[in-house]
Design a protein around this motif. Structure first.
Motif, PDB file in Angstrom:
ATOM      1  N   LEU A   1       0.824  -1.239  -0.243  1.00 10.79           N
ATOM      2  CA  LEU A   1      -0.075  -0.327  -0.248  1.00 10.79           C
ATOM      3  C   LEU A   1       1.241   1.034   0.178  1.00 10.79           C
ATOM      4  N   GLY A   2       1.912   1.269   1.304  1.00 14.35           N
ATOM      5  CA  GLY A   2       3.250   2.152   0.998  1.00 14.35           C
ATOM      6  C   GLY A   2       3.623   2.408  -0.952  1.00 14.35           C
ATOM      7  N   PHE A   3       3.647   1.333  -1.106  1.00  8.87           N
ATOM      8  CA  PHE A   3       4.718   1.843  -2.617  1.00  8.87           C
ATOM      9  C   PHE A   3       3.616   2.139  -3.860  1.00  8.87           C
ATOM     10  N   VAL A   4       1.750   1.568  -3.591  1.00  9.40           N
ATOM     11  CA  VAL A   4       0.887   2.084  -4.630  1.00  9.40           C
ATOM     12  C   VAL A   4       0.556   3.638  -3.996  1.00  9.40           C
ATOM     13  N   GLY A   5       1.045   4.211  -3.100  1.00  4.56           N
ATOM     14  CA  GLY A   5       1.447   5.404  -2.665  1.00  4.56           C
ATOM     15  C   GLY A   5       2.265   5.952  -3.353  1.00  4.56           C
ATOM     16  N   ASP A   6       2.715   5.846  -3.695  1.00  9.35           N
ATOM     17  CA  ASP A   6       3.798   6.305  -4.585  1.00  9.35           C
ATOM     18  C   ASP A   6       4.270   6.395  -5.320  1.00  9.35           C
ATOM     19  N   VAL A   7       3.539   5.023  -5.553  1.00 10.23           N
ATOM     20  CA  VAL A   7       3.201   4.870  -7.017  1.00 10.23           C
ATOM     21  C   VAL A   7       2.036   6.591  -7.658  1.00 10.23           C
ATOM     22  N   GLY A   8       1.960   6.646  -6.967  1.00  5.02           N
ATOM     23  CA  GLY A   8       0.536   8.191  -7.171  1.00  5.02           C
ATOM     24  C   GLY A   8       1.364   8.777  -7.451  1.00  5.02           C
ATOM     25  N   ASP A   9       2.623   9.360  -6.586  1.00  6.40           N
ATOM     26  CA  ASP A   9       3.427   9.856  -5.953  1.00  6.40           C
ATOM     27  C   ASP A   9       4.205   9.994  -7.633  1.00  6.40           C
ATOM     28  N   LEU A  10       4.268   9.429  -8.075  1.00 11.43           N
ATOM     29  CA  LEU A  10       5.312   9.211  -9.056  1.00 11.43           C
ATOM     30  C   LEU A  10       4.853   9.627  -9.987  1.00 11.43           C
ATOM     31  N   ALA A  11       3.865   9.117 -10.480  1.00  7.75           N
ATOM     32  CA  ALA A  11       2.192   9.814 -11.802  1.00  7.75           C
ATOM     33  C   ALA A  11       1.885  11.264 -11.958  1.00  7.75           C
ATOM     34  N   LYS A  12       2.634  11.914 -10.315  1.00  5.44           N
ATOM     35  CA  LYS A  12       1.783  13.459 -10.587  1.00  5.44           C
ATOM     36  C   LYS A  12       3.345  14.395 -11.509  1.00  5.44           C
ATOM     37  N   LEU A  13       4.471  13.466 -10.693  1.00  8.61           N
ATOM     38  CA  LEU A  13       5.771  13.934 -10.452  1.00  8.61           C
ATOM     39  C   LEU A  13       6.131  13.811 -12.705  1.00  8.61           C
ATOM     40  N   ILE A  14       5.791  12.576 -12.825  1.00 10.59           N
ATOM     41  CA  ILE A  14       5.728  12.672 -14.044  1.00 10.59           C
ATOM     42  C   ILE A  14       5.281  13.300 -15.280  1.00 10.59           C
ATOM     43  N   GLN A  15       3.937  13.840 -14.482  1.00 10.22           N
ATOM     44  CA  GLN A  15       3.279  14.811 -14.955  1.00 10.22           C
ATOM     45  C   GLN A  15       4.026  16.411 -15.204  1.00 10.22           C
ATOM     46  N   ALA A  16       4.318  16.584 -14.475  1.00 10.39           N
ATOM     47  CA  ALA A  16       5.084  17.535 -13.938  1.00 10.39           C
ATOM     48  C   ALA A  16       6.563  18.008 -14.779  1.00 10.39           C
ATOM     49  N   ASN A  17       6.948  16.989 -14.989  1.00 10.48           N
ATOM     50  CA  ASN A  17       8.447  16.454 -16.105  1.00 10.48           C
ATOM     51  C   ASN A  17       7.505  16.891 -17.306  1.00 10.48           C
ATOM     52  N   ALA A  18       6.708  16.176 -18.026  1.00  4.93           N
ATOM     53  CA  ALA A  18       5.932  16.396 -19.495  1.00  4.93           C
ATOM     54  C   ALA A  18       5.324  18.014 -19.629  1.00  4.93           C
TER      55      ALA A  18
END
Length: 108
Positions: A36-53
């Motif tokens: 579950l902690g990993f899933v939260g990190d993946v959600g944060d990662l997705a937002k950062l990928i969007q910001a990077n794009a």
């Protein structure tokens, strides 16, 4: 750094986290809680990928992106270890098979 070195440092950090979890909560996290902690990190990662794009505004996104990718890698390594998976062997086997499959698809 070799994969085994990364794995050793990930597991050492996990040992320290488990000591802290016992101190704070009286028990260590289960694999389900780690996932579950990993899933939260993946959600944060997705937002950062969007910001990077450029489609989301997050200050200092490049540094945060590197941090979040590292967090995700740590989670994967720890979860694999706790589930008895030789991640290095599985990764090598899987990529080898996928390279062969995609190469065959390109030849047809």
């Amino acid at each position: 750094m070799k994969f085994t070195d990364l794995e050793k440092s990930a597991l050492r950090l996990n040992e320290l986290y488990e000591q802290l979890e016992i101190k704070m909560y009286g028990r260590v996290w289960t694999t389900e809680e780690l996932a579950l902690g990993f899933v939260g990190d993946v959600g944060d990662l997705a937002k950062l990928i969007q910001a990077n794009a450029g489609v989301r505004k997050i200050d200092d996104c490049k540094a945060k992106l590197g941090h979040e990718l590292s967090d995700c890698l740590w989670s994967i390594m720890v979860l694999a270890n706790k589930c008895g998976i030789d991640l290095e062997a599985e990764y090598s086997k899987n990529t080898r098979e996928l390279i062969e499959h995609v190469s065959n698809e390109l030849d047809t």
